[in-house]
Design a protein around this motif. Structure first.
Motif, mmCIF file in Angstrom:
data_model
loop_
_atom_site.group_PDB
_atom_site.id
_atom_site.type_symbol
_atom_site.label_atom_id
_atom_site.label_comp_id
_atom_site.label_asym_id
_atom_site.label_seq_id
_atom_site.Cartn_x
_atom_site.Cartn_y
_atom_site.Cartn_z
ATOM 1 N N MET A 1 0.795 -1.270 -0.068
ATOM 2 C CA MET A 1 -0.171 0.170 -0.098
ATOM 3 C C MET A 1 0.902 1.356 -0.008
ATOM 4 O O MET A 1 1.245 1.671 1.041
ATOM 5 C CB MET A 1 -0.945 0.157 1.228
ATOM 6 N N THR A 2 1.290 1.662 -1.145
ATOM 7 C CA THR A 2 2.360 2.717 -1.270
ATOM 8 C C THR A 2 1.603 3.965 -0.827
ATOM 9 O O THR A 2 0.501 4.353 -1.331
ATOM 10 C CB THR A 2 2.666 2.838 -2.699
ATOM 11 N N GLY A 3 2.225 4.802 -0.233
ATOM 12 C CA GLY A 3 1.698 6.038 0.495
ATOM 13 C C GLY A 3 0.642 5.994 1.567
ATOM 14 O O GLY A 3 0.212 6.952 2.107
ATOM 15 N N ALA A 4 0.487 4.792 2.029
ATOM 16 C CA ALA A 4 -0.574 4.726 3.274
ATOM 17 C C ALA A 4 0.212 5.244 4.492
ATOM 18 O O ALA A 4 1.145 4.878 4.679
ATOM 19 C CB ALA A 4 -1.020 3.134 3.457
ATOM 20 N N ARG A 5 -0.703 6.125 5.387
ATOM 21 C CA ARG A 5 -0.005 6.483 6.551
ATOM 22 C C ARG A 5 -0.845 5.844 7.731
ATOM 23 O O ARG A 5 -2.123 6.193 7.800
ATOM 24 C CB ARG A 5 -0.399 8.023 6.634
ATOM 25 N N TRP A 6 -0.368 4.867 8.400
ATOM 26 C CA TRP A 6 -1.283 4.077 9.208
ATOM 27 C C TRP A 6 -1.188 4.576 10.513
ATOM 28 O O TRP A 6 -0.462 5.340 11.192
ATOM 29 C CB TRP A 6 -0.647 2.631 9.374
ATOM 30 N N HIS A 7 -2.372 4.494 11.474
ATOM 31 C CA HIS A 7 -2.587 5.273 12.694
ATOM 32 C C HIS A 7 -3.368 4.176 13.388
ATOM 33 O O HIS A 7 -4.177 3.705 12.719
ATOM 34 C CB HIS A 7 -2.917 6.462 12.857
ATOM 35 N N VAL B 1 -6.275 -2.628 15.682
ATOM 36 C CA VAL B 1 -6.261 -2.375 14.443
ATOM 37 C C VAL B 1 -5.558 -0.955 13.955
ATOM 38 O O VAL B 1 -5.580 -0.237 14.715
ATOM 39 C CB VAL B 1 -7.514 -2.510 13.577
ATOM 40 N N GLU B 2 -4.910 -0.942 12.673
ATOM 41 C CA GLU B 2 -4.555 0.295 12.259
ATOM 42 C C GLU B 2 -5.318 0.659 10.948
ATOM 43 O O GLU B 2 -5.626 -0.285 10.151
ATOM 44 C CB GLU B 2 -2.838 0.222 11.868
ATOM 45 N N VAL B 3 -5.590 1.941 10.859
ATOM 46 C CA VAL B 3 -6.200 2.452 9.775
ATOM 47 C C VAL B 3 -5.243 3.409 9.067
ATOM 48 O O VAL B 3 -4.652 4.341 9.430
ATOM 49 C CB VAL B 3 -7.472 2.959 10.223
ATOM 50 N N ALA B 4 -5.456 3.351 7.683
ATOM 51 C CA ALA B 4 -4.758 4.215 6.676
ATOM 52 C C ALA B 4 -6.076 5.053 6.098
ATOM 53 O O ALA B 4 -6.757 4.406 5.115
ATOM 54 C CB ALA B 4 -4.028 3.646 5.664
ATOM 55 N N ASP B 5 -6.327 6.025 6.138
ATOM 56 C CA ASP B 5 -7.612 6.912 5.584
ATOM 57 C C ASP B 5 -7.080 8.223 4.824
ATOM 58 O O ASP B 5 -7.912 9.098 4.443
ATOM 59 C CB ASP B 5 -8.329 7.410 6.700
ATOM 60 N N LEU C 1 -10.403 5.179 -0.809
ATOM 61 C CA LEU C 1 -10.037 3.947 0.052
ATOM 62 C C LEU C 1 -9.676 4.280 1.363
ATOM 63 O O LEU C 1 -8.837 5.121 1.624
ATOM 64 C CB LEU C 1 -8.869 3.542 -0.689
ATOM 65 N N VAL C 2 -10.267 3.298 2.231
ATOM 66 C CA VAL C 2 -9.804 3.228 3.694
ATOM 67 C C VAL C 2 -9.378 1.782 3.771
ATOM 68 O O VAL C 2 -9.997 1.025 3.667
ATOM 69 C CB VAL C 2 -10.909 3.687 4.566
ATOM 70 N N ALA C 3 -8.181 1.825 4.462
ATOM 71 C CA ALA C 3 -7.454 0.253 4.486
ATOM 72 C C ALA C 3 -7.304 0.192 5.830
ATOM 73 O O ALA C 3 -7.100 0.748 6.961
ATOM 74 C CB ALA C 3 -6.192 0.255 3.871
ATOM 75 N N VAL C 4 -7.508 -1.013 6.081
ATOM 76 C CA VAL C 4 -7.516 -1.445 7.867
ATOM 77 C C VAL C 4 -6.593 -2.732 7.845
ATOM 78 O O VAL C 4 -6.384 -3.571 7.046
ATOM 79 C CB VAL C 4 -8.858 -1.981 8.376
ATOM 80 N N ARG C 5 -5.668 -2.888 8.939
ATOM 81 C CA ARG C 5 -4.772 -4.068 9.000
ATOM 82 C C ARG C 5 -4.705 -4.401 10.428
ATOM 83 O O ARG C 5 -4.902 -3.497 11.453
ATOM 84 C CB ARG C 5 -3.540 -3.860 8.473
#
Length: 63
Positions: A1-7, A20-24, A29-33
Motif C-alpha cells: 500500500m504505497t503512500g498509506a499513513r497508518w495510525h 487495528v491500524e487504519v490508513a485513511d 480508499l480506507v485500509a485496515v490491518r
C-alpha cells in the motif's frame, strides 16, 4: 500500500499492540490491518462504507 499513513485509535491505550491500524489518507480508499501482522492482508473499504461501519459499531449494532 504505497503512500498509506497508518495510525491506531487514541483509545487503543497500552494493550500490547493488539489493535487495528487504519490508513485513511488514500484517495477513494480506507485500509485496515492488524497491528500484529503489518505485512499481512488488509481490508479495504470505500470511504462511505467505512463511515457506515464505524457508525454501526459506535451504536452497538454488532454486539
Amino acid at each position: 500500500m504505497t503512500g498509506a499513513r497508518w495510525h491506531t485509535s487514541t483509545r487503543s491505550g497500552t494493550n500490547g499492540g493488539d489493535c487495528v491500524e487504519v490508513a485513511d489518507n488514500l484517495p477513494d480508499l480506507v485500509a485496515v490491518r492488524d497491528s500484529k501482522d503489518r505485512p499481512g492482508p488488509t481490508l479495504r473499504f470505500a470511504p462511505d462504507g467505512w463511515r457506515a461501519f464505524v457508525a454501526a459499531t459506535a451504536t452497538g449494532q454488532f454486539r
